[in-house]
Design an enzyme around this catalytic site. Sequence first.
Site, PDB file in Angstrom:
ATOM      1  N   LYS A  13       0.834  -1.213   0.000  1.00  0.00           N
ATOM      2  CA  LYS A  13       0.000   0.000   0.000  1.00  0.00           C
ATOM      3  C   LYS A  13       0.868   1.262   0.000  1.00  0.00           C
ATOM      4  O   LYS A  13       0.653   2.166  -0.786  1.00  0.00           O
ATOM      5  CB  LYS A  13      -0.927   0.020   1.237  1.00  0.00           C
ATOM      6  CG  LYS A  13      -1.839  -1.206   1.342  1.00  0.00           C
ATOM      7  CD  LYS A  13      -2.759  -1.133   2.549  1.00  0.00           C
ATOM      8  CE  LYS A  13      -2.062  -1.110   3.891  1.00  0.00           C
ATOM      9  NZ  LYS A  13      -1.286  -2.340   4.201  1.00  0.00           N
ATOM     10  N   ARG A 161      11.608  -1.511  11.048  1.00  0.00           N
ATOM     11  CA  ARG A 161      10.627  -1.310  12.105  1.00  0.00           C
ATOM     12  C   ARG A 161      10.668  -2.477  13.083  1.00  0.00           C
ATOM     13  O   ARG A 161      10.731  -3.632  12.658  1.00  0.00           O
ATOM     14  CB  ARG A 161       9.221  -1.204  11.492  1.00  0.00           C
ATOM     15  CG  ARG A 161       8.957   0.122  10.831  1.00  0.00           C
ATOM     16  CD  ARG A 161       7.697   0.123  10.000  1.00  0.00           C
ATOM     17  NE  ARG A 161       6.531  -0.505  10.615  1.00  0.00           N
ATOM     18  CZ  ARG A 161       5.337  -0.585  10.030  1.00  0.00           C
ATOM     19  NH1 ARG A 161       5.163  -0.053   8.826  1.00  0.00           N
ATOM     20  NH2 ARG A 161       4.338  -1.171  10.630  1.00  0.00           N
TER      21      ARG A 161
HETATM   22  P1  ADP Z   1       2.303  -1.819   3.268  1.00  0.00           P
HETATM   23  O1  ADP Z   1       2.310  -0.310   3.190  1.00  0.00           O
HETATM   24  O2  ADP Z   1       1.074  -2.420   2.633  1.00  0.00           O
HETATM   25  O3  ADP Z   1       2.545  -2.366   4.655  1.00  0.00           O
HETATM   26  P2  ADP Z   1       4.840  -1.601   1.814  1.00  0.00           P
HETATM   27  O4  ADP Z   1       4.491  -0.718   0.659  1.00  0.00           O
HETATM   28  O5  ADP Z   1       5.622  -1.001   2.917  1.00  0.00           O
HETATM   29  O6  ADP Z   1       3.503  -2.339   2.375  1.00  0.00           O
HETATM   30  O7  ADP Z   1       5.601  -2.865   1.224  1.00  0.00           O
HETATM   31  C1  ADP Z   1       6.070  -3.890   2.084  1.00  0.00           C
HETATM   32  C2  ADP Z   1       7.423  -4.384   1.585  1.00  0.00           C
HETATM   33  O8  ADP Z   1       7.264  -5.064   0.351  1.00  0.00           O
HETATM   34  C3  ADP Z   1       8.430  -3.269   1.325  1.00  0.00           C
HETATM   35  O9  ADP Z   1       9.693  -3.747   1.716  1.00  0.00           O
HETATM   36  C4  ADP Z   1       8.335  -3.021  -0.191  1.00  0.00           C
HETATM   37  O10 ADP Z   1       9.573  -2.574  -0.737  1.00  0.00           O
HETATM   38  C5  ADP Z   1       7.998  -4.420  -0.701  1.00  0.00           C
HETATM   39  N1  ADP Z   1       7.092  -4.433  -1.861  1.00  0.00           N
HETATM   40  C6  ADP Z   1       6.072  -3.581  -2.118  1.00  0.00           C
HETATM   41  N2  ADP Z   1       5.431  -3.913  -3.270  1.00  0.00           N
HETATM   42  C7  ADP Z   1       6.061  -5.032  -3.737  1.00  0.00           C
HETATM   43  C8  ADP Z   1       5.870  -5.873  -4.886  1.00  0.00           C
HETATM   44  N3  ADP Z   1       4.899  -5.632  -5.765  1.00  0.00           N
HETATM   45  N4  ADP Z   1       6.696  -6.915  -5.041  1.00  0.00           N
HETATM   46  C9  ADP Z   1       7.670  -7.171  -4.140  1.00  0.00           C
HETATM   47  N5  ADP Z   1       7.918  -6.425  -3.043  1.00  0.00           N
HETATM   48  C10 ADP Z   1       7.112  -5.359  -2.836  1.00  0.00           C
HETATM   49  P1  AMP Z   2       1.192   0.130   9.445  1.00  0.00           P
HETATM   50  O1  AMP Z   2       2.266   1.165   9.342  1.00  0.00           O
HETATM   51  O2  AMP Z   2       0.013   0.439   8.564  1.00  0.00           O
HETATM   52  O3  AMP Z   2       1.719  -1.268   9.247  1.00  0.00           O
HETATM   53  O4  AMP Z   2       0.625   0.220  10.937  1.00  0.00           O
HETATM   54  C1  AMP Z   2       1.463  -0.020  12.049  1.00  0.00           C
HETATM   55  C2  AMP Z   2       0.640  -0.175  13.304  1.00  0.00           C
HETATM   56  O5  AMP Z   2      -0.051   1.049  13.588  1.00  0.00           O
HETATM   57  C3  AMP Z   2      -0.450  -1.251  13.278  1.00  0.00           C
HETATM   58  O6  AMP Z   2       0.043  -2.548  13.550  1.00  0.00           O
HETATM   59  C4  AMP Z   2      -1.389  -0.724  14.374  1.00  0.00           C
HETATM   60  O7  AMP Z   2      -0.875  -0.986  15.659  1.00  0.00           O
HETATM   61  C5  AMP Z   2      -1.325   0.781  14.160  1.00  0.00           C
HETATM   62  N1  AMP Z   2      -2.359   1.212  13.188  1.00  0.00           N
HETATM   63  C6  AMP Z   2      -2.168   1.727  11.947  1.00  0.00           C
HETATM   64  N2  AMP Z   2      -3.329   2.010  11.360  1.00  0.00           N
HETATM   65  C7  AMP Z   2      -4.301   1.656  12.239  1.00  0.00           C
HETATM   66  C8  AMP Z   2      -5.719   1.669  12.201  1.00  0.00           C
HETATM   67  N3  AMP Z   2      -6.400   2.114  11.129  1.00  0.00           N
HETATM   68  N4  AMP Z   2      -6.379   1.220  13.302  1.00  0.00           N
HETATM   69  C9  AMP Z   2      -5.734   0.788  14.381  1.00  0.00           C
HETATM   70  N5  AMP Z   2      -4.399   0.714  14.480  1.00  0.00           N
HETATM   71  C10 AMP Z   2      -3.677   1.147  13.410  1.00  0.00           C
END
Ligand code: ADP
Ligand code: AMP
Length: 214
Positions: A13, A161
């Site tokens: 995302k 993280r």
């Molecule tokens: P989210 O915001 O949904 O938690 P991220 O955008 O941070 O996910 O992506 C999670 C991990 O996967 C990151 O390390 C990113 O570089 C990698 N990633 C994102 N899209 C792809 C893809 N289409 N194929 C492989 N790796 C991806």
């Molecule tokens: P993310 O960066 O989206 O992976 O979110 C990291 C963490 O933030 C999650 O595991 C939750 O603890 C908190 N968080 C993010 N978005 C939400 C949401 N919409 N509702 C509740 N907790 C959230």
Amino acid sequence: MHVILLGAPGSGKGTQAVTLSKRLAIAHIASGDLFREEQAKGTELGRLAKQYMERGELVPNEVTIKMILGRIGRADCAKGYILDGFPRTMEQGMALDAALAKEGKGGIDRVVYIKVSDGELLTRLGGRWICRAAQHPYHVVNNPPKTAGKCDIDGSALYQRADDSEETARKRLEVYHQQTAPLVQHYKEQGVLTEVDGQQSIEKVALRLASALQ
Ligand code: ADP
Ligand code: AMP
């Protein structure tokens, strides 16, 4: 334009939202990024959120909804926004629907559900690095930065993280399946959902997203 990117942690995302928000010239609002900013600033909200985030649990609906509704009411969201990581529960989804209906600004235009298997999600979370300045995401193998340890976009240092550790990532996926996945059906029933196969290259996912939002 009001867009929601829906998908499990690690589905891509944030990666997609960075380019998409530039292309559509609308704000990118990531709830997780906002909570990490609050933590970095040492606010009360940041301290509260940390307790839940480090366990891989969701921050309570009440505070999360208040934070997001406040954020989307700001001037940079007037033309629209991409929500990344919100809503994550049915209660949050309902609160967003109600707030948009009350303001008469039109509802959610499109929800793109980025579908990725749990095995792939764990591999992605395990190799994710994000930047200190703006939380731009990278991956050691799938999407490495041009210079090791540095963000391509703003040059700030990259870090992993704590909640991307395997144990906490597994917990977050469990929480996703229990509390967030029901939103897929909710938006399907509203007729605004497009499902995209997230297990393709970043570029291919971006193309599918672009066509879903045309
Ligand atoms: P989210 O915001 O949904 O938690 P991220 O955008 O941070 O996910 O992506 C999670 C991990 O996967 C990151 O390390 C990113 O570089 C990698 N990633 C994102 N899209 C792809 C893809 N289409 N194929 C492989 N790796 C991806
Ligand atoms: P993310 O960066 O989206 O992976 O979110 C990291 C963490 O933030 C999650 O595991 C939750 O603890 C908190 N968080 C993010 N978005 C939400 C949401 N919409 N509702 C509740 N907790 C959230």
